[in-house]
Design a protein around this motif. Structure first.
Motif, PDB file in Angstrom:
ATOM      1  N   GLU A  16      69.060  59.398 -16.654  1.00 27.44           N
ATOM      2  CA  GLU A  16      68.222  60.521 -16.209  1.00 27.44           C
ATOM      3  C   GLU A  16      67.925  60.430 -14.714  1.00 27.44           C
ATOM      4  N   LYS A  19      71.099  61.432 -12.831  1.00 31.75           N
ATOM      5  CA  LYS A  19      71.289  62.883 -12.932  1.00 31.75           C
ATOM      6  C   LYS A  19      70.337  63.623 -11.993  1.00 31.75           C
ATOM      7  N   ALA A  20      69.086  63.184 -11.966  1.00 35.47           N
ATOM      8  CA  ALA A  20      68.084  63.858 -11.136  1.00 35.47           C
ATOM      9  C   ALA A  20      68.412  63.725  -9.647  1.00 35.47           C
ATOM     10  N   VAL A  21      68.754  62.524  -9.196  1.00 33.17           N
ATOM     11  CA  VAL A  21      69.059  62.314  -7.780  1.00 33.17           C
ATOM     12  C   VAL A  21      70.322  63.075  -7.394  1.00 33.17           C
ATOM     13  N   ALA A  23      71.492  65.813  -8.742  1.00 31.30           N
ATOM     14  CA  ALA A  23      71.149  67.236  -8.690  1.00 31.30           C
ATOM     15  C   ALA A  23      70.361  67.579  -7.429  1.00 31.30           C
ATOM     16  N   GLU A  24      69.433  66.695  -7.039  1.00 27.14           N
ATOM     17  CA  GLU A  24      68.645  66.921  -5.824  1.00 27.14           C
ATOM     18  C   GLU A  24      69.530  67.049  -4.589  1.00 27.14           C
ATOM     19  N   HIS A  25      70.686  66.392  -4.627  1.00 31.50           N
ATOM     20  CA  HIS A  25      71.580  66.409  -3.478  1.00 31.50           C
ATOM     21  C   HIS A  25      72.775  67.335  -3.676  1.00 31.50           C
ATOM     22  N   GLY A  26      72.690  68.181  -4.694  1.00 33.38           N
ATOM     23  CA  GLY A  26      73.729  69.170  -4.941  1.00 33.38           C
ATOM     24  C   GLY A  26      75.048  68.578  -5.417  1.00 33.38           C
TER      25      GLY A  26
END
Length: 106
Positions: A16, A19-21, A23-26
């Motif tokens: 998780e 995935k979050a990091v 997504a934060e960086h596209g």
């Protein structure tokens, strides 16, 4: 260019967080892990290069030490039990050193 698929297993909280990091960086997870892996591989290669001369000198010294007779042909008498204890300690130290080198190469 052909791609190779690699499977990894993660703890759910690690998955998780990644995935979050990402997504934060596209980035998708795959692109993020490739980027992180390349960066870490380069860092470890720089560390190995920085210590290459020292590792070579240690290996040379250990090889020279392996060639030495124990107990020395000259010098004080050493009883057989003491000589065996010293040989055992030297072998253990060499094994620890070799294990550290293998660990750093992995």
């Amino acid at each position: 260019m052909a791609k190779t698929r690699i499977s990894i297993s993660l703890e759910p909280e690690d998955a998780e967080a990644i995935k979050a990091v990402a997504a934060e960086h596209g980035l998708d997870v795959s692109a993020f892990l490739v980027m992180a892996g390349r960066k870490e591989a380069a860092r470890l290669a720089r560390i190995a290069a920085a210590f290459a001369d020292i590792d070579a000198a240690l290996a040379e010294a250990e090889a020279e030490g392996d060639a030495l007779a124990w107990p020395p042909a000259t010098g004080p008498d050493v009883d057989a039990d003491e000589a065996a204890r010293v040989r055992s300690e030297i072998a253990a130290a060499r094994a620890r050193s070799a294990e550290r080198r293998r660990g750093s190469a992995a």
